[in-house]
Enzyme design. Sequence first.
Site, PDB file in Angstrom:
ATOM      1  N   GLN A 282       0.649  -1.253  -0.171  1.00  0.00           N
ATOM      2  CA  GLN A 282      -0.054  -0.116  -0.111  1.00  0.00           C
ATOM      3  C   GLN A 282       0.869   1.153   0.048  1.00  0.00           C
ATOM      4  OE1 GLN A 282      -2.279   0.978   3.520  1.00  0.00           O
ATOM      5  NE2 GLN A 282      -4.179   0.792   1.891  1.00  0.00           N
ATOM      6  N   GLN A 339      12.389   7.556  -4.664  1.00  0.00           N
ATOM      7  CA  GLN A 339      12.295   6.892  -3.315  1.00  0.00           C
ATOM      8  C   GLN A 339      11.751   5.278  -3.550  1.00  0.00           C
ATOM      9  OE1 GLN A 339      12.883   8.417  -0.409  1.00  0.00           O
ATOM     10  NE2 GLN A 339      12.204   6.972   0.913  1.00  0.00           N
ATOM     11  N   ILE A 340      10.909   5.106  -4.726  1.00  0.00           N
ATOM     12  CA  ILE A 340      10.359   3.690  -4.864  1.00  0.00           C
ATOM     13  C   ILE A 340      11.639   2.992  -5.440  1.00  0.00           C
ATOM     14  CG2 ILE A 340       9.056   2.409  -6.524  1.00  0.00           C
ATOM     15  CD1 ILE A 340       6.818   4.829  -6.194  1.00  0.00           C
ATOM     16  N   GLY A 342      14.785   3.053  -4.467  1.00  0.00           N
ATOM     17  CA  GLY A 342      15.429   2.994  -3.192  1.00  0.00           C
ATOM     18  C   GLY A 342      16.851   3.325  -3.737  1.00  0.00           C
ATOM     19  N   GLU A 366      12.037  30.234 -16.986  1.00  0.00           N
ATOM     20  CA  GLU A 366      10.656  30.890 -17.535  1.00  0.00           C
ATOM     21  C   GLU A 366       9.661  31.075 -16.425  1.00  0.00           C
ATOM     22  OE1 GLU A 366       9.356  29.580 -21.040  1.00  0.00           O
ATOM     23  OE2 GLU A 366      11.189  28.981 -21.888  1.00  0.00           O
TER      24      GLU A 366
HETATM   25  N1  CAA Z   1       1.183  40.218 -21.150  1.00  0.00           N
HETATM   26  C1  CAA Z   1       1.189  41.394 -21.789  1.00  0.00           C
HETATM   27  N2  CAA Z   1       1.765  42.425 -21.208  1.00  0.00           N
HETATM   28  C2  CAA Z   1       2.012  42.284 -19.620  1.00  0.00           C
HETATM   29  C3  CAA Z   1       2.084  40.924 -19.379  1.00  0.00           C
HETATM   30  C4  CAA Z   1       1.611  39.751 -19.970  1.00  0.00           C
HETATM   31  N3  CAA Z   1       1.649  38.762 -19.397  1.00  0.00           N
HETATM   32  N4  CAA Z   1       2.482  41.051 -18.146  1.00  0.00           N
HETATM   33  C5  CAA Z   1       2.958  42.413 -17.838  1.00  0.00           C
HETATM   34  N5  CAA Z   1       2.579  43.131 -18.883  1.00  0.00           N
HETATM   35  C6  CAA Z   1       2.731  44.592 -19.107  1.00  0.00           C
HETATM   36  C7  CAA Z   1       1.693  45.258 -18.135  1.00  0.00           C
HETATM   37  O1  CAA Z   1       0.659  45.543 -18.545  1.00  0.00           O
HETATM   38  C8  CAA Z   1       2.653  46.587 -18.139  1.00  0.00           C
HETATM   39  O2  CAA Z   1       2.313  47.436 -19.191  1.00  0.00           O
HETATM   40  P1  CAA Z   1       2.243  48.960 -19.017  1.00  0.00           P
HETATM   41  O3  CAA Z   1       3.644  49.606 -18.948  1.00  0.00           O
HETATM   42  O4  CAA Z   1       1.689  49.253 -20.450  1.00  0.00           O
HETATM   43  O5  CAA Z   1       1.150  49.245 -17.840  1.00  0.00           O
HETATM   44  C9  CAA Z   1       4.179  46.349 -18.342  1.00  0.00           C
HETATM   45  O6  CAA Z   1       3.955  44.982 -19.102  1.00  0.00           O
HETATM   46  C10 CAA Z   1       4.804  45.955 -16.864  1.00  0.00           C
HETATM   47  O7  CAA Z   1       3.959  45.126 -16.101  1.00  0.00           O
HETATM   48  P2  CAA Z   1       4.296  44.982 -14.701  1.00  0.00           P
HETATM   49  O8  CAA Z   1       4.263  46.350 -13.823  1.00  0.00           O
HETATM   50  O9  CAA Z   1       3.488  43.991 -14.210  1.00  0.00           O
HETATM   51  O10 CAA Z   1       5.836  44.193 -14.412  1.00  0.00           O
HETATM   52  P3  CAA Z   1       6.634  43.881 -13.233  1.00  0.00           P
HETATM   53  O11 CAA Z   1       8.205  44.660 -13.284  1.00  0.00           O
HETATM   54  O12 CAA Z   1       5.945  44.178 -12.197  1.00  0.00           O
HETATM   55  O13 CAA Z   1       7.021  42.474 -13.809  1.00  0.00           O
HETATM   56  C11 CAA Z   1       6.660  40.240 -13.700  1.00  0.00           C
HETATM   57  C12 CAA Z   1       6.111  41.570 -13.950  1.00  0.00           C
HETATM   58  C13 CAA Z   1       5.314  39.166 -13.889  1.00  0.00           C
HETATM   59  C14 CAA Z   1       7.558  39.736 -12.370  1.00  0.00           C
HETATM   60  C15 CAA Z   1       7.660  39.796 -14.881  1.00  0.00           C
HETATM   61  O14 CAA Z   1       8.874  40.699 -14.580  1.00  0.00           O
HETATM   62  C16 CAA Z   1       8.075  38.431 -14.948  1.00  0.00           C
HETATM   63  O15 CAA Z   1       7.474  37.518 -15.492  1.00  0.00           O
HETATM   64  N6  CAA Z   1       9.354  37.882 -14.503  1.00  0.00           N
HETATM   65  C17 CAA Z   1       9.840  36.749 -14.661  1.00  0.00           C
HETATM   66  C18 CAA Z   1      10.748  36.892 -15.947  1.00  0.00           C
HETATM   67  C19 CAA Z   1      10.712  35.318 -16.500  1.00  0.00           C
HETATM   68  O16 CAA Z   1      10.309  34.637 -16.488  1.00  0.00           O
HETATM   69  N7  CAA Z   1      11.879  35.028 -17.036  1.00  0.00           N
HETATM   70  C20 CAA Z   1      12.380  33.874 -17.436  1.00  0.00           C
HETATM   71  C21 CAA Z   1      13.630  34.010 -18.472  1.00  0.00           C
HETATM   72  S1  CAA Z   1      13.474  33.191 -19.754  1.00  0.00           S
HETATM   73  C22 CAA Z   1      14.005  31.687 -19.799  1.00  0.00           C
HETATM   74  O17 CAA Z   1      14.055  31.121 -18.633  1.00  0.00           O
HETATM   75  C23 CAA Z   1      14.020  30.936 -21.018  1.00  0.00           C
HETATM   76  C24 CAA Z   1      14.873  29.857 -21.067  1.00  0.00           C
HETATM   77  O18 CAA Z   1      15.830  29.774 -21.548  1.00  0.00           O
HETATM   78  C25 CAA Z   1      14.323  28.348 -20.698  1.00  0.00           C
END
Ligand code: CAA
Length: 383
Positions: A282, A339-340, A342, A366
């Site tokens: 189980q 874990q299963i 071991g 991302e």
């Molecule tokens: N779609 C469209 N527009 C968006 C949006 C979305 N999902 N999210 C925010 N915006 C717009 C807002 O409407 C705003 O627009 P205005 O200036 O016109 O008002 C603007 O963007 C700024 O938005 P925020 O004030 O919400 O921005 P923030 O600085 O507070 O950041 C956050 C928001 C969600 C934290 C963002 O910075 C974020 O997603 N951070 C994580 C970054 C990330 O995922 N990086 C991954 C790197 S890539 C990677 O990993 C690929 C790989 O190699 C595998």
Amino acid sequence: MVSFEPTEEQLMVQKTAREFAARELAPKAAERDHEGTFPRDELRKLAELGLLGVNVPDAYGGAEMGVVAYSLAVTELARACASTTVAVCVSNMAAELICTYGSEAQKQRYARAIVDGSACCGAFALSETHCGSDAAALRTTARRDGDSWVLDGSKQWITSGDHAGVLVVWARTDNQGDRGARGIAAFIVEGGSEGLHVGKHEDKLGLRGSTTVPLTFESCRIPGDAMLGNDGDGFRLAMTALDGGRIGIASQALGIGLAALDAARDYARERSAFGRPIADKQAIQWMIADSATELEAARLLTLRAAMLKQAGVPYTREASMAKLYASEAANRVCYRALQIHGGYGYTRDFPIERMSRDVRVTTIYEGTSEIQRLVIGRSLTSA
Ligand code: CAA
């Protein structure tokens, strides 16, 4: 009734990916991990199958099969080799971004090159050493100089950054940073451009067949028409791309989790303790039951986000929910699967060891789990 059943076309893409994964990816997944071999040949073959542009229009060389088909394909590839899959995910994300915001010439040249494999793959250069989650704090600059743009600065954690023939790079056009998120533009940069330097490969815990590198731009001169979309719109472009990218990572995490569950179930049937296969116990059955249930929930969340994106309606929150849940569930599933197994699970003799390392980053790249919670929380509480 809401149907989560894939269409014939979507099943065909899934089958293509599954067969390719079994034939070309699975047999060398351990070797890719041990030797750190980048899957260049495999990416060329994936391009031939249309899997580097599943949701890219046919007009630009894509398969035009939609987001659900893309998600199903990524899951199948990740079941066999998560390292190859991340290069596939980033390529699809970059090609789609160029197709959504690029000029006709950019789509024909750069999206097509990613999708047909002539660019090897695409890269997405947003993060910098001092900022990953706070992407709007980036400092790389783009300065207009005559007919060109000149990029200066550095990027960090760039998946396939040393192999990609096409990179989307984010830089500030307001050199003082006074326009915050609105002072950023996206640019298309060709791999091998003068002034673009690739740093040392990160020595990572997992995804060791995928490369992750820092990039430095030193007076890197690119054409005056290299901007993707409008000046000041770069941050929005990045967020839009990441919304879609998170469906890809949720699908990848799901694939790793499913592979781990299969491995755990097979091992539990073969391994005996106290006179019976451990699958009869189980304690083991509950671990397998929890894992299967969580992966089913992850699958439904991921499919729902993919369906919303495909329908052209807002899906930011649902993509974050899918990515948050699927990546955390897949980590729990790998933990239980090891874990299963071991002690054997802790050795390289069994693939669960690699899966447990590979899955870890899915809650980080991302957008970390914390960022997904921030996106979900803001969407529920903002007026
Ligand atoms: N779609 C469209 N527009 C968006 C949006 C979305 N999902 N999210 C925010 N915006 C717009 C807002 O409407 C705003 O627009 P205005 O200036 O016109 O008002 C603007 O963007 C700024 O938005 P925020 O004030 O919400 O921005 P923030 O600085 O507070 O950041 C956050 C928001 C969600 C934290 C963002 O910075 C974020 O997603 N951070 C994580 C970054 C990330 O995922 N990086 C991954 C790197 S890539 C990677 O990993 C690929 C790989 O190699 C595998």
